[in-house]
Design an enzyme around this catalytic site. Structure first.
Site, PDB file in Angstrom:
ATOM      1  N   GLY A  17      49.368  52.052  39.851  1.00  0.00           N
ATOM      2  CA  GLY A  17      49.364  50.521  39.607  1.00  0.00           C
ATOM      3  C   GLY A  17      50.524  49.607  38.721  1.00  0.00           C
ATOM      4  O   GLY A  17      50.459  49.638  37.604  1.00  0.00           O
ATOM      5  N   LYS A 189      54.223  67.640  32.257  1.00  0.00           N
ATOM      6  CA  LYS A 189      55.993  66.905  32.536  1.00  0.00           C
ATOM      7  C   LYS A 189      56.790  66.379  32.881  1.00  0.00           C
ATOM      8  O   LYS A 189      56.322  65.667  33.377  1.00  0.00           O
ATOM      9  CB  LYS A 189      55.910  68.327  34.238  1.00  0.00           C
ATOM     10  CG  LYS A 189      55.145  69.784  33.904  1.00  0.00           C
ATOM     11  CD  LYS A 189      56.555  70.376  32.944  1.00  0.00           C
ATOM     12  CE  LYS A 189      55.132  71.952  32.566  1.00  0.00           C
ATOM     13  NZ  LYS A 189      56.730  72.306  31.931  1.00  0.00           N
ATOM     14  N   PRO A 192      59.593  64.838  36.786  1.00  0.00           N
ATOM     15  CA  PRO A 192      59.190  63.475  38.114  1.00  0.00           C
ATOM     16  C   PRO A 192      60.070  62.444  37.494  1.00  0.00           C
ATOM     17  O   PRO A 192      60.968  61.770  37.820  1.00  0.00           O
ATOM     18  CB  PRO A 192      58.096  64.053  38.207  1.00  0.00           C
ATOM     19  CG  PRO A 192      57.515  65.082  37.610  1.00  0.00           C
ATOM     20  CD  PRO A 192      57.739  65.651  36.645  1.00  0.00           C
ATOM     21  N   GLN A 194      62.923  61.975  35.746  1.00  0.00           N
ATOM     22  CA  GLN A 194      63.742  62.258  34.649  1.00  0.00           C
ATOM     23  C   GLN A 194      64.317  62.163  36.288  1.00  0.00           C
ATOM     24  O   GLN A 194      65.452  61.634  37.048  1.00  0.00           O
ATOM     25  CB  GLN A 194      63.985  63.467  34.528  1.00  0.00           C
ATOM     26  CG  GLN A 194      63.933  64.299  33.154  1.00  0.00           C
ATOM     27  CD  GLN A 194      64.447  65.685  32.976  1.00  0.00           C
ATOM     28  OE1 GLN A 194      65.240  65.744  33.803  1.00  0.00           O
ATOM     29  NE2 GLN A 194      63.289  66.036  32.385  1.00  0.00           N
ATOM     30  N   LYS A 225      62.816  63.378  24.217  1.00  0.00           N
ATOM     31  CA  LYS A 225      63.308  63.275  25.461  1.00  0.00           C
ATOM     32  C   LYS A 225      63.374  62.657  26.858  1.00  0.00           C
ATOM     33  O   LYS A 225      64.542  62.938  27.047  1.00  0.00           O
ATOM     34  CB  LYS A 225      62.304  64.456  25.440  1.00  0.00           C
ATOM     35  CG  LYS A 225      62.843  65.816  27.002  1.00  0.00           C
ATOM     36  CD  LYS A 225      61.702  67.014  27.577  1.00  0.00           C
ATOM     37  CE  LYS A 225      62.340  67.714  28.179  1.00  0.00           C
ATOM     38  NZ  LYS A 225      61.372  68.895  28.571  1.00  0.00           N
ATOM     39  N   CYS A 383      31.302  35.311  53.750  1.00  0.00           N
ATOM     40  CA  CYS A 383      32.203  35.198  55.332  1.00  0.00           C
ATOM     41  C   CYS A 383      31.594  35.381  56.616  1.00  0.00           C
ATOM     42  O   CYS A 383      30.597  35.276  56.483  1.00  0.00           O
ATOM     43  CB  CYS A 383      34.085  35.500  54.992  1.00  0.00           C
ATOM     44  SG  CYS A 383      34.729  34.449  56.052  1.00  0.00           S
ATOM     45  N   GLN A 387      27.031  34.911  58.538  1.00  0.00           N
ATOM     46  CA  GLN A 387      27.025  34.921  59.473  1.00  0.00           C
ATOM     47  C   GLN A 387      26.010  35.347  60.057  1.00  0.00           C
ATOM     48  O   GLN A 387      25.677  35.311  60.745  1.00  0.00           O
ATOM     49  CB  GLN A 387      29.007  35.414  60.444  1.00  0.00           C
ATOM     50  CG  GLN A 387      30.076  33.959  60.216  1.00  0.00           C
ATOM     51  CD  GLN A 387      31.015  34.270  60.572  1.00  0.00           C
ATOM     52  OE1 GLN A 387      31.025  35.298  61.587  1.00  0.00           O
ATOM     53  NE2 GLN A 387      32.235  33.507  60.357  1.00  0.00           N
ATOM     54  N   HIS A 511      35.680  32.405  50.453  1.00  0.00           N
ATOM     55  CA  HIS A 511      35.553  34.340  49.973  1.00  0.00           C
ATOM     56  C   HIS A 511      35.834  33.243  48.379  1.00  0.00           C
ATOM     57  O   HIS A 511      36.683  32.973  47.766  1.00  0.00           O
ATOM     58  CB  HIS A 511      37.241  34.388  50.195  1.00  0.00           C
ATOM     59  CG  HIS A 511      36.933  35.135  51.536  1.00  0.00           C
ATOM     60  ND1 HIS A 511      36.521  36.192  51.614  1.00  0.00           N
ATOM     61  CD2 HIS A 511      37.166  34.454  52.954  1.00  0.00           C
ATOM     62  CE1 HIS A 511      36.369  36.432  52.914  1.00  0.00           C
ATOM     63  NE2 HIS A 511      36.844  35.699  53.653  1.00  0.00           N
ATOM     64  N   GLU A 513      34.818  35.297  46.197  1.00  0.00           N
ATOM     65  CA  GLU A 513      35.552  36.569  44.850  1.00  0.00           C
ATOM     66  C   GLU A 513      37.079  36.159  44.820  1.00  0.00           C
ATOM     67  O   GLU A 513      37.413  36.626  43.753  1.00  0.00           O
ATOM     68  CB  GLU A 513      35.236  37.795  45.706  1.00  0.00           C
ATOM     69  CG  GLU A 513      35.914  38.039  47.290  1.00  0.00           C
ATOM     70  CD  GLU A 513      35.273  37.525  48.435  1.00  0.00           C
ATOM     71  OE1 GLU A 513      34.586  36.958  47.761  1.00  0.00           O
ATOM     72  OE2 GLU A 513      36.490  37.636  49.096  1.00  0.00           O
TER      73      GLU A 513
HETATM   74  N1  GLN Z   1      35.562  37.779  61.560  1.00  0.00           N
HETATM   75  C1  GLN Z   1      34.860  36.591  61.051  1.00  0.00           C
HETATM   76  C2  GLN Z   1      35.189  35.130  61.070  1.00  0.00           C
HETATM   77  O1  GLN Z   1      36.591  35.459  61.421  1.00  0.00           O
HETATM   78  C3  GLN Z   1      34.775  36.424  59.296  1.00  0.00           C
HETATM   79  C4  GLN Z   1      35.878  36.367  58.790  1.00  0.00           C
HETATM   80  C5  GLN Z   1      35.589  36.924  57.614  1.00  0.00           C
HETATM   81  O2  GLN Z   1      34.711  37.467  57.003  1.00  0.00           O
HETATM   82  N2  GLN Z   1      36.610  37.228  56.444  1.00  0.00           N
HETATM   83  O3  GLN Z   1      34.214  34.347  61.627  1.00  0.00           O
END
Ligand code: GLN
Length: 539
Positions: A17, A189, A192, A194, A225, A383, A387, A511, A513
């Site tokens: 992380g 411990k 690791p 050290q 330590k 994406c 589709q 996208h 997200e």
């Molecule tokens: N494979 C699809 C494309 O290239 C969708 C790509 C994706 O979901 N990022 O258009």
């Protein structure tokens, strides 16, 4: 004042992380009024992770300026709420490519081109590039991989040189290690740690701060330590205990005064205390949900936690603003069929069909769209997911039984999803998709316009295929609303169903997200969760 540099290395094992520690420290420094950015140096030879299968290093994160990058850049943006760019992710491949291109151009004037100084000079140039922009007080550089790996040696050598070249107080090294708890012996411990510090010292680097990942809290005596054996000051050993949420890590580190110690080492004076009120408010909402909902995440890389990292995190952000605990259930699209779909999607309040590439698991995704559409379960396609929504509508509503994407079936009679014109002549794979942020104009009165509350939005893309305009009229006549288009090219970016037909059905070619952060949860995710809560309540 010079830009200051913090290098973060990792020891003992991978997946500790480092990205979260880097992002958390950056958050603390940012909340004290400093301008901070984070960059990641990855030791692999791919020029960027764009050509990597998600099973290798998890999701490929895309920046506004179209760079395909490591998923840690996603953490940086989610914590800092500041966009990263091409310059924030550098790989060994990119370094070597530059040096070899320079050599071919004759820039080295007949010299033998070597790891030291040519490769290390190029690494140092890139390490200090963002710092030279004048836009940042502090640049944090995360070195990928684990100390002791042969691959990361040139990066460590570059850090050693910079530590030696820069004035005292301009640069420091934070080393993240693991302090394992042996359950059989009931003991923590330090060995690791050290060993890994010893290995770092063999590279000529003396860490200034050691942060220890641990399952249980470290007693003071153990920190002392570690300090003694690893040659750091007693106030410079910190614990990074497993937290309920990654977003709590900045607060846990602040309680131990990590930010104070860092600022002292970097010779900052009179920096105000951090303002973390909004951050604490977010955590409070996250930890005290008033309601819950179940979301199915339908994808083909579900075995790997990191493959849909940004989607998972966007659900955390959207859940918190809605005071809702979002339970995300992974559903493997490859094994979904007409006989088991009901069982697999029973009890869900929303269905998200994930992005992806290639034909594997496609039919399962289409079934999931159909199930969501017919049962009026909130649906969100991203994406490839969008589709699939288009293909499902073409097949089951327009009755174009053969409708497909040319990515899956190149000879289909009805290519409702087809390769973009500019993609048809491309022969190379790396960095050639439609990448980065593009504007999208929303249709008045549409669900998308309602969600965003704006007419023009900008979101990031990563794809080669698109909605085939030839089918636009027929689709619209059949009831699918094309509610977002690129203002310059006219490409269809959003499809949806009218809300009188379905409570929440939206597919987006981009996208969303990737743009969701703690302080700015993504609007489609927020409204999808709202719709799921409503669905849950109405059951
Ligand atoms: N494979 C699809 C494309 O290239 C969708 C790509 C994706 O979901 N990022 O258009």
């Amino acid at each position: 004042m010079n830009t200051k540099y913090i290098f973060i290395t990792g020891g003992v094992v991978s997946s500790l992380g480092k990205g979260i520690v880097a992002a958390s420290l950056a958050k603390l420094l940012q909340s004290r009024g400093l301008r901070v950015t984070i960059q990641k140096f990855d030791p692999y030879i791919n020029v960027d992770p764009g050509t990597l299968n998600p099973y290798e290093h998890g999701e490929c994160y895309v920046t506004d300026d179209g760079a395909e990058t490591d998923l840690d850049l996603g953490h940086y943006e989610r914590f800092l709420n500041v966009p990263t760019s091409q310059a924030n992710n550098v790989t060994t491949g990119r370094i070597y490519k530059t040096v070899i291109d320079n050599e071919r151009e004759g820039l080295y004037l007949g010299k033998t081109v070597q790891i030291i100084p040519h490769i290390t000079d190029e690494i140092k140039r890139r390490m200090t590039l963002l710092g030279k922009s004048g836009k940042y007080d502090i640049v944090i550089t995360e070195i990928g991989g684990t100390v002791g790996d042969m691959e990361s040696t040139p990066f460590l050598e570059a850090v050693r040189q910079l530590q030696w070249e820069m004035p005292d107080g301009d640069c420091m090294v934070l080393h993240l290690t693991l302090v394992p708890f042996l359950h059989a012996a009931q003991e923590l411990k330090t060995k690791p740690t050290q060993h890994s510090v010893k290995m770092l010292q063999q590279e000529g680097i003396k860490p200034d701060i050691i942060v220890c990942r641990t399952e249980v809290s470290l007693p003071e005596s153990m920190k002392k330590k570690i300090a003694l054996f690893c040659n750091v000051k007693a106030d410079s050993v910190f614990e990074n205990q497993d937290a309920r949420s990654i977003y709590e890590v900045p607060l846990l580190l602040h309680q131990q005064h990590l930010d104070d110690v860092v600022l002292k080492k970097l010779k900052f004076r009179n920096v105000p205390q951090p303002d973390l009120k909004e951050w604490e408010k977010f955590l409070n909402k996250l930890y005290n949900p008033k309601t819950e909902c179940n979301i199915a995440l339908v994808g083909k890389y579900v075995e790997l936690q990191d493959a849909y990292k940004s989607i998972q995190e966007a659900f955390v952000h959207a859940g918190a603003v809605n005071s809702c605990k979002v339970h995300v259930r992974s559903v493997h699209s490859e094994f979904l069929d007409a006989t088991n779909i009901k069982e697999n999607l029973s009890g869900v309040d929303g269905i998200l069909v994930a992005p992806g590439f290639g034909g594997r698991g496609i039919e399962g995704k289409i079934l999931a769209v159909k199930y969501a559409r017919e049962n009026k379960i909130p649906f969100f396609g991203i994406c490839l997911g969008m589709q699939m929504a288009v293909m499902e509508y073409a097949r089951n509503v327009l009755k174009l039984k053969d409708a497909s994407s040319t990515e899956v079936r190149p000879q289909t009679k009805d290519p409702v999803i087809d390769l973009m014109e500019e993609q048809k002549t491309l022969t190379t794979k790396g960095g050639t998709m439609r990448l980065g942020a593009y504007d999208c104009k929303l249709k008045d009165g549409s669900l998308a316009a309602k969600i965003y509350g704006e007419k023009m939005i900008s979101e990031r893309h990563r794809h080669r295929y698109e909605f085939n305009e030839r089918y636009a009229e027929a689709m619209e006549k059949a009831g699918l609303v094309l509610s977002g288009r690129n203002p310059d090219t006219g490409l269809v970016e959003i499809v949806e169903l009218p809300q009188k037909v379905h409570p929440f059905f939206i597919g987006v070619q981009f996208h969303p997200e990737l743009g969701s952060t703690v302080m700015k949860p993504q609007p489609i995710f927020v409204n999808f969760i709202k719709a799921a809560i409503k669905y849950h309540a109405g059951k």
